[in-house]
Design a protein around this motif. Sequence first.
Motif, PDB file in Angstrom:
ATOM      1  N   TYR A   1       9.718  -0.644  -1.370  1.00  0.00           N
ATOM      2  CA  TYR A   1       9.841  -1.646  -0.311  1.00  0.00           C
ATOM      3  C   TYR A   1      10.182  -3.016  -0.888  1.00  0.00           C
ATOM      4  O   TYR A   1      10.833  -3.831  -0.252  1.00  0.00           O
ATOM      5  N   GLY A   2       9.729  -3.263  -2.125  1.00  0.00           N
ATOM      6  CA  GLY A   2      10.031  -4.535  -2.772  1.00  0.00           C
ATOM      7  C   GLY A   2       8.832  -5.280  -3.305  1.00  0.00           C
ATOM      8  O   GLY A   2       8.969  -6.340  -3.928  1.00  0.00           O
ATOM      9  N   ASN A   3       7.630  -4.738  -3.066  1.00  0.00           N
ATOM     10  CA  ASN A   3       6.428  -5.409  -3.540  1.00  0.00           C
ATOM     11  C   ASN A   3       6.260  -5.249  -5.050  1.00  0.00           C
ATOM     12  O   ASN A   3       6.779  -4.314  -5.656  1.00  0.00           O
ATOM     13  N   GLU A   4       5.497  -6.151  -5.640  1.00  0.00           N
ATOM     14  CA  GLU A   4       5.058  -6.006  -7.032  1.00  0.00           C
ATOM     15  C   GLU A   4       3.701  -5.306  -6.982  1.00  0.00           C
ATOM     16  O   GLU A   4       2.761  -5.836  -6.386  1.00  0.00           O
ATOM     17  N   VAL A   5       3.611  -4.138  -7.571  1.00  0.00           N
ATOM     18  CA  VAL A   5       2.393  -3.332  -7.448  1.00  0.00           C
ATOM     19  C   VAL A   5       1.810  -3.052  -8.827  1.00  0.00           C
ATOM     20  O   VAL A   5       2.500  -2.581  -9.722  1.00  0.00           O
ATOM     21  N   TYR A   6       0.519  -3.338  -8.952  1.00  0.00           N
ATOM     22  CA  TYR A   6      -0.224  -3.130 -10.194  1.00  0.00           C
ATOM     23  C   TYR A   6      -1.265  -2.056  -9.912  1.00  0.00           C
ATOM     24  O   TYR A   6      -2.113  -2.205  -9.032  1.00  0.00           O
ATOM     25  N   GLN A   7      -1.195  -0.943 -10.649  1.00  0.00           N
ATOM     26  CA  GLN A   7      -2.080   0.190 -10.392  1.00  0.00           C
ATOM     27  C   GLN A   7      -3.253   0.184 -11.376  1.00  0.00           C
ATOM     28  O   GLN A   7      -3.051   0.097 -12.584  1.00  0.00           O
ATOM     29  N   GLU A   8      -4.454   0.298 -10.816  1.00  0.00           N
ATOM     30  CA  GLU A   8      -5.647   0.190 -11.651  1.00  0.00           C
ATOM     31  C   GLU A   8      -6.610   1.354 -11.406  1.00  0.00           C
ATOM     32  O   GLU A   8      -6.854   1.750 -10.266  1.00  0.00           O
ATOM     33  N   PHE A   9      -7.145   1.856 -12.492  1.00  0.00           N
ATOM     34  CA  PHE A   9      -8.160   2.913 -12.502  1.00  0.00           C
ATOM     35  C   PHE A   9      -9.477   2.254 -12.890  1.00  0.00           C
ATOM     36  O   PHE A   9      -9.578   1.620 -13.935  1.00  0.00           O
ATOM     37  N   TYR A  10     -10.490   2.401 -12.047  1.00  0.00           N
ATOM     38  CA  TYR A  10     -11.792   1.788 -12.320  1.00  0.00           C
ATOM     39  C   TYR A  10     -12.703   2.816 -12.955  1.00  0.00           C
ATOM     40  O   TYR A  10     -13.041   3.832 -12.344  1.00  0.00           O
ATOM     41  N   ILE A  11     -13.079   2.582 -14.206  1.00  0.00           N
ATOM     42  CA  ILE A  11     -13.916   3.525 -14.958  1.00  0.00           C
ATOM     43  C   ILE A  11     -15.387   3.204 -14.717  1.00  0.00           C
ATOM     44  O   ILE A  11     -15.859   2.137 -15.086  1.00  0.00           O
ATOM     45  N   ASN A  12     -16.110   4.118 -14.105  1.00  0.00           N
ATOM     46  CA  ASN A  12     -17.550   3.930 -13.877  1.00  0.00           C
ATOM     47  C   ASN A  12     -18.320   4.321 -15.140  1.00  0.00           C
ATOM     48  O   ASN A  12     -18.943   5.384 -15.210  1.00  0.00           O
TER      49      ASN A  12
END
Length: 577
Positions: A155-166
């Motif tokens: 779509y055009g967004n800047e997307v940052y993907q994050e994994f949260y480690i418990n």
Amino acid sequence: MLRDYFLNKVEDALISAVNSGKIGQMSEYTKGSLIVEKPKNPEFGDFAINVSSLARQAKIAPPLIANAIVEYIDKEDNDYSVVAGFINFKAGETLLLNLIDEIINKKENFGKPENVETEKIILEYISANPTGPFHIGHGRWAAMGSALANLLKFYGNEVYQEFYINDAGSQIQKLGRSLMIRVKRELGVNIDFPTDEEERKNYYPGDYLIPVAKAFLEQNSQVISEENVDEIELQVYCDFAKEYEEKVQRDLLDRLKVKFDNFYSELTLHNSGKVKYYVDKLTQSGKIYEKDGATWFKSSDYGDDQDRVIKKVDGSNTYLTADIAYHADKLERGFDRMIDIWGADHHGYIPRVKASLEALGYNPDKLEVLLGQLVNLVINGNEVRMGKRKNMVTLEDLVDEVGTDATRFWMTMRNIDTTLDFDIELAKKSTDENPVFYVQYAHARACSIIRNAVLPKTDTQTGKEIPPVLSENEFNDLISNFDKNILKLTLKEARKLVLKLEEFKHLIVTSARDRQVYTICRYVQELASEFHSFYNSTRVITDDIQITKARLSLIYAFKTVLANALSIIAVSAPEKM
């Protein structure tokens, strides 16, 4: 987009008709109240707009309004008709030719919106303990989250993907103690996990730790024996097991084509002092109080149904405490929007986190939470309890069984708020019943048609080589110097397929806006169906070279759009099957 084109034409004409006094008592119109829809009867047209809502202001019947609007439309070669209070629209030749021209020229960029507002988004969609293999539910979040990231990027967004480690809390200590037992058993020590139900809760007795123990001993073979194993500190086991399980999880994510930009450690969050910093900030603003030996956050001041404990009587933090700091930290990192994917059982958790953001001075609307339902495994029409089927317990087992493409497609083919029935046997079938096979076969068939046109064949009777209909250079020239007018030769037969290709543009906008990816799965199935119908009723390679070129260019446009759609859900578009 044809929808926007049609809507703009009607609204511009409506304004002109109002200004000319042709819409009864209506004196003005502001764009935005009319809606484009699909006619129930496709013979009426491609799209329709109901103008009945204008009758109250105009004081005249909807058909009169519709006819007055149509008079002011520059119709070009498009067809406009009125049925009751509906204005129906049928796209003419020019729009359809322009569409295929756009697909062929833009290729992998076809469907990307232009001149739209975009955001810097942080998308968190797996929050897992590094204490064991991913379960089936993690697979749904992984497929859904990464597909949503791809969609929002497209779509055009800047997307940052994050994994949260418990990785903070007692579970890592439990993991270390469990590995210690497995290591001792590998060394021949007579030891086992507690049989008492309560004591057993402090361990992970699963067999998945056996290979971890073997790896631990292999790495430390020179220094560990049955005689000195009790001298090894617990933290050594904890660190090794955590690192090992994190690698197992990351390797599986790679197999699933899920790529995170960052793996964010909860333990690091605590060690950085950020948890204490944000709790202190809430305390200073009067939003924290003590009661019954616990520490409470005044979340009810911000829409939550009650206040929440952030530090228990025993001095340990609740899950909310770290989440307050984690979400505040996301905004401090400069993101315009946070999107989280949580299980549906976390519904009541949303107001708490939003309340904490507002209490800290942030806009709580910057947090969006998508709630996902569970996955049921189905075999031969019967739901299977995952814990009871030894060979199908983990996500890795599922990927081994049906493959990456089938796993991803099936995990994304239903709306996230709907429980998903994953039919394992059907997902493995190479038949049209299996949606992922049906769609991939359509792409492979399109590639095969083009190959058959440009590659020579051998006459089975004479053994002589038959030259291709087009050389590869001629086909490449057809595409690189595409003349849309050649499609006039086959537009009548291809009209439904062309309109389905056009839908992709609207699909991207609505799916990104609504944060939905199941719509992509539904679309590729519908597109594949239109293609198969076209192919089954229309001969592509004919004795007329110009008609053949026209239809080959259409096939090329089809496989381009299908591949674009499949790339969003990260399912491969094979050239052969």
